[in-house]
Motif scaffolding. Structure first.
Motif, PDB file in Angstrom:
ATOM      1  N   ARG A  68     118.431  63.662  88.528  1.00 59.08           N
ATOM      2  CA  ARG A  68     116.985  63.631  88.782  1.00 59.08           C
ATOM      3  C   ARG A  68     116.468  64.973  89.290  1.00 59.08           C
ATOM      4  O   ARG A  68     115.507  65.533  88.757  1.00 59.08           O
ATOM      5  CB  ARG A  68     116.651  62.537  89.800  1.00 59.08           C
ATOM      6  CG  ARG A  68     115.185  62.527  90.183  1.00 59.08           C
ATOM      7  CD  ARG A  68     114.864  61.411  91.158  1.00 59.08           C
ATOM      8  NE  ARG A  68     113.436  61.445  91.505  1.00 59.08           N
ATOM      9  CZ  ARG A  68     112.797  60.477  92.147  1.00 59.08           C
ATOM     10  NH1 ARG A  68     113.444  59.392  92.518  1.00 59.08           N
ATOM     11  NH2 ARG A  68     111.507  60.587  92.414  1.00 59.08           N
ATOM     12  N   LEU A 121     116.632  67.894  86.729  1.00 59.58           N
ATOM     13  CA  LEU A 121     115.645  67.784  85.653  1.00 59.58           C
ATOM     14  C   LEU A 121     114.235  68.074  86.155  1.00 59.58           C
ATOM     15  O   LEU A 121     113.437  68.718  85.468  1.00 59.58           O
ATOM     16  CB  LEU A 121     115.708  66.387  85.027  1.00 59.58           C
ATOM     17  CG  LEU A 121     116.986  66.104  84.232  1.00 59.58           C
ATOM     18  CD1 LEU A 121     117.008  64.663  83.765  1.00 59.58           C
ATOM     19  CD2 LEU A 121     117.117  67.040  83.044  1.00 59.58           C
ATOM     20  N   VAL A 122     113.904  67.606  87.353  1.00 56.76           N
ATOM     21  CA  VAL A 122     112.577  67.860  87.918  1.00 56.76           C
ATOM     22  C   VAL A 122     112.383  69.362  88.143  1.00 56.76           C
ATOM     23  O   VAL A 122     111.349  69.929  87.770  1.00 56.76           O
ATOM     24  CB  VAL A 122     112.381  67.051  89.225  1.00 56.76           C
ATOM     25  CG1 VAL A 122     111.190  67.567  90.016  1.00 56.76           C
ATOM     26  CG2 VAL A 122     112.202  65.573  88.921  1.00 56.76           C
ATOM     27  N   ALA A 148     114.017  71.777  86.670  1.00 52.62           N
ATOM     28  CA  ALA A 148     114.001  72.431  85.356  1.00 52.62           C
ATOM     29  C   ALA A 148     112.613  72.350  84.734  1.00 52.62           C
ATOM     30  O   ALA A 148     112.096  73.337  84.194  1.00 52.62           O
ATOM     31  CB  ALA A 148     115.040  71.794  84.438  1.00 52.62           C
ATOM     32  N   ARG A 149     111.980  71.191  84.808  1.00 52.04           N
ATOM     33  CA  ARG A 149     110.632  71.041  84.238  1.00 52.04           C
ATOM     34  C   ARG A 149     109.631  71.934  84.963  1.00 52.04           C
ATOM     35  O   ARG A 149     108.759  72.545  84.340  1.00 52.04           O
ATOM     36  CB  ARG A 149     110.166  69.593  84.342  1.00 52.04           C
ATOM     37  CG  ARG A 149     110.803  68.701  83.316  1.00 52.04           C
ATOM     38  CD  ARG A 149     110.129  67.352  83.305  1.00 52.04           C
ATOM     39  NE  ARG A 149     110.836  66.450  82.423  1.00 52.04           N
ATOM     40  CZ  ARG A 149     110.283  65.394  81.843  1.00 52.04           C
ATOM     41  NH1 ARG A 149     109.009  65.116  82.058  1.00 52.04           N
ATOM     42  NH2 ARG A 149     111.000  64.615  81.065  1.00 52.04           N
ATOM     43  N   ALA A 150     109.760  71.981  86.298  1.00 52.37           N
ATOM     44  CA  ALA A 150     108.825  72.800  87.079  1.00 52.37           C
ATOM     45  C   ALA A 150     108.963  74.268  86.687  1.00 52.37           C
ATOM     46  O   ALA A 150     107.958  74.982  86.535  1.00 52.37           O
ATOM     47  CB  ALA A 150     109.095  72.614  88.563  1.00 52.37           C
ATOM     48  N   ARG A 161     110.082  75.396  83.819  1.00 50.96           N
ATOM     49  CA  ARG A 161     109.546  75.509  82.457  1.00 50.96           C
ATOM     50  C   ARG A 161     108.020  75.617  82.514  1.00 50.96           C
ATOM     51  O   ARG A 161     107.425  76.485  81.887  1.00 50.96           O
ATOM     52  CB  ARG A 161     109.962  74.292  81.637  1.00 50.96           C
ATOM     53  CG  ARG A 161     109.355  74.242  80.241  1.00 50.96           C
ATOM     54  CD  ARG A 161     109.304  72.821  79.719  1.00 50.96           C
ATOM     55  NE  ARG A 161     108.413  71.992  80.531  1.00 50.96           N
ATOM     56  CZ  ARG A 161     108.343  70.660  80.459  1.00 50.96           C
ATOM     57  NH1 ARG A 161     109.135  69.994  79.635  1.00 50.96           N
ATOM     58  NH2 ARG A 161     107.517  69.978  81.226  1.00 50.96           N
ATOM     59  N   ASP A 162     107.386  74.765  83.321  1.00 54.37           N
ATOM     60  CA  ASP A 162     105.927  74.783  83.423  1.00 54.37           C
ATOM     61  C   ASP A 162     105.430  76.052  84.091  1.00 54.37           C
ATOM     62  O   ASP A 162     104.271  76.444  83.914  1.00 54.37           O
ATOM     63  CB  ASP A 162     105.426  73.553  84.179  1.00 54.37           C
ATOM     64  CG  ASP A 162     105.525  72.285  83.334  1.00 54.37           C
ATOM     65  OD1 ASP A 162     105.333  71.187  83.888  1.00 54.37           O
ATOM     66  OD2 ASP A 162     105.803  72.410  82.122  1.00 54.37           O
ATOM     67  N   ILE A 183     114.198  77.577  80.057  1.00 50.65           N
ATOM     68  CA  ILE A 183     115.219  76.744  80.731  1.00 50.65           C
ATOM     69  C   ILE A 183     116.211  76.166  79.743  1.00 50.65           C
ATOM     70  O   ILE A 183     115.831  75.627  78.708  1.00 50.65           O
ATOM     71  CB  ILE A 183     114.531  75.564  81.432  1.00 50.65           C
ATOM     72  CG1 ILE A 183     113.857  76.030  82.700  1.00 50.65           C
ATOM     73  CG2 ILE A 183     115.492  74.460  81.784  1.00 50.65           C
ATOM     74  CD1 ILE A 183     114.795  76.164  83.866  1.00 50.65           C
ATOM     75  N   TYR A 231     119.207  73.342  79.972  1.00 53.24           N
ATOM     76  CA  TYR A 231     119.896  72.371  80.823  1.00 53.24           C
ATOM     77  C   TYR A 231     121.260  72.081  80.216  1.00 53.24           C
ATOM     78  O   TYR A 231     121.365  71.764  79.032  1.00 53.24           O
ATOM     79  CB  TYR A 231     119.061  71.090  80.939  1.00 53.24           C
ATOM     80  CG  TYR A 231     119.770  69.932  81.610  1.00 53.24           C
ATOM     81  CD1 TYR A 231     119.949  68.717  80.958  1.00 53.24           C
ATOM     82  CD2 TYR A 231     120.266  70.054  82.907  1.00 53.24           C
ATOM     83  CE1 TYR A 231     120.603  67.653  81.566  1.00 53.24           C
ATOM     84  CE2 TYR A 231     120.926  68.996  83.520  1.00 53.24           C
ATOM     85  CZ  TYR A 231     121.093  67.806  82.849  1.00 53.24           C
ATOM     86  OH  TYR A 231     121.735  66.755  83.460  1.00 53.24           O
ATOM     87  N   THR A 254     110.258  72.250  98.361  1.00 58.86           N
ATOM     88  CA  THR A 254     109.177  72.006  97.409  1.00 58.86           C
ATOM     89  C   THR A 254     109.479  72.715  96.088  1.00 58.86           C
ATOM     90  O   THR A 254     110.212  73.709  96.055  1.00 58.86           O
ATOM     91  CB  THR A 254     107.840  72.532  97.940  1.00 58.86           C
ATOM     92  OG1 THR A 254     107.981  73.948  98.174  1.00 58.86           O
ATOM     93  CG2 THR A 254     107.441  71.834  99.221  1.00 58.86           C
ATOM     94  N   LEU A 255     108.892  72.211  95.013  1.00 59.42           N
ATOM     95  CA  LEU A 255     109.013  72.878  93.725  1.00 59.42           C
ATOM     96  C   LEU A 255     108.398  74.271  93.814  1.00 59.42           C
ATOM     97  O   LEU A 255     108.901  75.231  93.212  1.00 59.42           O
ATOM     98  CB  LEU A 255     108.306  72.076  92.631  1.00 59.42           C
ATOM     99  CG  LEU A 255     108.902  70.714  92.298  1.00 59.42           C
ATOM    100  CD1 LEU A 255     108.059  70.018  91.231  1.00 59.42           C
ATOM    101  CD2 LEU A 255     110.343  70.848  91.814  1.00 59.42           C
ATOM    102  N   LYS A 256     107.322  74.365  94.587  1.00 61.17           N
ATOM    103  CA  LYS A 256     106.622  75.647  94.717  1.00 61.17           C
ATOM    104  C   LYS A 256     107.564  76.721  95.264  1.00 61.17           C
ATOM    105  O   LYS A 256     107.581  77.854  94.786  1.00 61.17           O
ATOM    106  CB  LYS A 256     105.409  75.496  95.637  1.00 61.17           C
ATOM    107  CG  LYS A 256     104.569  76.768  95.753  1.00 61.17           C
ATOM    108  CD  LYS A 256     103.236  76.520  96.444  1.00 61.17           C
ATOM    109  CE  LYS A 256     102.327  77.738  96.368  1.00 61.17           C
ATOM    110  NZ  LYS A 256     102.929  78.946  96.966  1.00 61.17           N
TER     111      LYS A 256
END
Lengths: 558, 132
Positions: free
Chosen positions: B19, B22-23, B25-27, B29-30, B35, B37, B117-119
């Motif tokens: 989880r 992947l979260v 990795a998406r952040a 990518r955005d 990325i 995986y 945080t993702l940030k």
């Protein structure tokens, strides 16, 4: 009802509107935390009337179809939920010491966590096991390790649950052999083997064999225990792990029940009837922080299971339709920031478990965002369950939230949404197809990302993370597995290999292989291999020779 | 992101909980990163080989099993051996706070424990891009 509806509208246009003029609502929407159901300002009989709520049809009475209110007529007045924890580390003796402590401090149930090598059938001295032996579960290389771990006063145990899925056939063989040797009857307590491989493919990763072979092995465990072990449970359908991976409430219930139907269908192909098999299915769900939503979810799950077992599978026995649930006051919501705050979280979630009518409850520990739990932390969590049981009064009556306009509204909503999820999985050809296509995995990844974005934006509050943060916290003293554990276990394993009858091991593994190739139930040959002290690695290799190994397709998840 | 940073997001060892990986990795990518995986059950050897093959700038290691002191030092050693220790290693998951300074001393560029945080992670990678 017309009078209630009329007065409600009067209240909305009058008193409420006036009040909101001077005290506007602080958020645009008050949605439930996981399912995001927009909560109305107030629920009344009018709301339930709108959704066609009918007491006898939707609730009936506890212990009666559709079991919304609970699986037994008097629930905790006659029998408290089994107070349990997930536990295990080190080698047999290390685990045994902690388990004795737990049984002496208010628990009656143990969920046995195996270390990662054991979960996937690797011996402790396998190169892939380095650094992992005994680290987050107990190391079991041979029957001897399990024997040392389970050297317990079995009278203190009401509920024993072996967390093994890929290696469920091996652990089933080992534990049934062990208990037969100890003269323990299936009436003495409830033994459950998790045996739930589909969730491994989707969100937990401890799989070994490809899906087809894995479903065959799961059915071997179910068939063996249904035919040979009255009372014991050969499968625990895991909604909880889906929830921890980001699933919404309806996804947790919908995916889990879809998985359950696939296992059930596999078992029915063995010539067993639904009324022989379904009563042996248990469920494992989670309870996160939105208490009313989680209570509604579990009630909805029981309701959907009851209806589908009756209508789709033609069950006649009420015991087939009563979904016994283990509810886990989930560790996923806990923070490593200000860990003592987690005691509040675990209490709320533990309360949700009990208010939902769980048959068994797990409350993890306040330090679990950081490490596997310390002895102090497990004691606090055992106390949480006992405080709920003996101080709070929630056990005094069955399903105390039943009839709450809000909770019944949420229950019906989640029920409807879960049915949509089941229909979607049906349209894809069932759970195995949905898992093989990666659909479930992608849904979970999408949900998890959406959740995190809400946390980042502050839409979803987590105290200590995006509100009331504390800098420069004093770090908590956490539990650390003693460094010598791996080496000691490897030495024990080497001794075990030397001191057994090599010919007997070889013969037993030949028989395991032959059974695997011939579609013969593997549990009996595995019991012989266990008695010969074949290692878990030897057994895994024998089976991968026949079934191959699964390699996940990682595409499309990012 | 000024330069498109290439990140290998890896799950190393037997821990199968994806989880977080992947979260993140998406952040990334955005936020503009490239990325890749790796999927589950990678070894230090396969991760380093992928990173070199993919011309990665960063290896992200996600590990919740507590076995990070076995796997991460091996990744660092292999990168050194292959002359690829320009690749930055970052890690996240259940990392014992007492191991964080040890890992940084060994050469891990940054550790993002639970609650990050993702940030914080995307800012870190964006800053790397500026440095190129």
């Amino acid at each position: 009802m017309d009078e209630i509806e009329a007065q409600k509208q009067e209240w909305e246009q009058g008193e409420l509107k006036k009040y909101l003029g001077s005290a506007p609502e602080l958020k645009e929407e008050f949605g439930t935390r996981r399912e995001r159901i927009p909560a109305k300002v107030m629920y009344s009989p009018a709301e339930l009337n709108q959704i066609g709520f009918n007491y006898l049809k939707d609730l009936s009475f506890p212990g009666l179809y559709p079991f919304t209110r609970g699986t037994s007529p008097s629930m905790y007045r006659s029998k408290l939920w089994s107070m349990s924890q997930v536990t295990g580390f080190g080698s047999g003796e290390d685990a045994n010491k902690r388990w004795r402590y737990l049984l002496d401090h208010g628990l009656s149930g143990l969920l046995i966590e195996l270390d990662l090598p054991t979960q996937v059938g690797l011996d402790s001295d396998d190169p892939m096991s380095t650094g992992e032996v005994g680290r987050l579960g107990v190391a079991v290389d041979t029957l001897d390790d399990l024997e040392r771990a389970l050297d317990l006063d079995m009278d203190k145990i009401k509920y024993l649950y072996i967390i093994a899925s890929a290696m469920a056939p091996v652990l089933t063989a080992m534990v049934t052999t062990l208990f037969e040797k100890k003269g323990i009857s299936t009436n003495d307590f409830v033994l459950t083997v998790q045996n739930e491989i589909l969730k491994e493919f989707v969100c937990r990763g401890s799989y070994v064999f490809p899906p087809g072979a894995s479903m065959r092995l799961a059915a071997d465990v179910i068939e063996f225990m249904v035919r040979q072990q009255p009372n014991w449970k050969p499968i625990s359908i895991c909604g909880a792990h889906l929830g921890s991976s980001g699933a919404s409430c309806s996804q947790e219930v919908g995916f889990a029940l879809s998985f359950a139907f696939s296992y059930l269908e596999s078992a029915l192909k063995r010539g067993l009837t639904v009324d022989e098999v379904a009563p042996r299915f248990d469920f494992l769900f989670c309870a996160h922080m939105d208490l009313f939503e989680e209570v509604a979810k579990i009630r909805a799950a029981r309701k959907v299971w009851a209806r589908m077992i009756k209508e789709r599978f033609g069950a006649k026995d009420e015991r087939s339709m009563a979904a016994r649930c283990l509810v886990d006051a989930s560790g996923i919501t806990l923070t490593s920031q200000q860990p003592l705050n987690n005691i509040a979280r675990l209490t709320i979630q533990g309360l949700a478990c009990v208010l939902s009518g769980a048959d068994y409850v797990v409350v993890p520990s306040y330090d679990e965002a950081m490490a596997i739990p310390s002895q102090d932390a497990v004691r606090v969590s055992a106390a949480i369950q006992n405080i709920i049981a003996f101080e709070s009064g929630v056990r005094n009556t069955v399903d105390p939230l039943g009839g709450s306009y809000y909770v019944e509204y949420l229950t019906k909503t989640i029920e409807d949404e879960a049915l949509k999820v089941i229909t979607k999985i049906d349209s894809m050809g069932g759970a195995v197809a949905a898992v093989e296509s990666g659909y479930v995995q992608r849904e979970l990844a999408d949900s998890a990302y959406r959740w995190q974005l809400d946390v980042e934006s502050g839409k979803t509050t987590i105290i200590g993370i995006n509100k009331l943060k504390v800098e420069d916290e004093k770090p908590l003293e956490i539990f650390r597995v003693e460094p010598g554990v791996e080496q000691r276990q490897i030495e024990r394993l080497k001794k075990a290999r030397q001191s057994r009858d090599a010919g007997r091991v070889k013969e037993s593994l030949r028989n395991v292989k032959a059974a695997a190739q011939a579609d013969v139930n593997l549990i009996a040959p595995l019991q012989e291999a266990a008695k010969a002290y074949a290692t878990i690695g030897e057994i895994r290799n024998t089976l991968t020779d026949v079934f191959g190994e699964y390699h996940e397709k990682a595409a499309g998840l990012v | 992101m000024s330069k498109k940073i290439r990140v290998i997001m890896s799950k190393v060892g037997l821990d199968g909980h994806s989880r977080g990986a992947l979260v993140v990795a998406r952040a990334l990518r955005d936020a503009g990163a490239e990325i890749i995986y790796t999927g589950l059950h990678q070894t230090p050897e396969t991760v380093v080989a992928s990173a070199i093959q993919e011309d990665a700038d960063v290896i992200g290691v996600s590990i919740l099993s507590g076995a990070h002191m076995t796997y991460i030092p091996r990744i660092l050693d292999l990168l050194k051996q292959k002359g690829a220790n320009g690749i930055k290693v970052i890690a996240g998951g259940c990392i014992d706070y007492e191991d964080i300074p040890k890992l940084k001393e060994m050469g891990v560029a940054e550790i993002f424990p639970t609650g990050t945080t993702l940030k914080a992670i995307t800012d870190y990678v964006a800053n790397l891009a500026k440095a190129y």
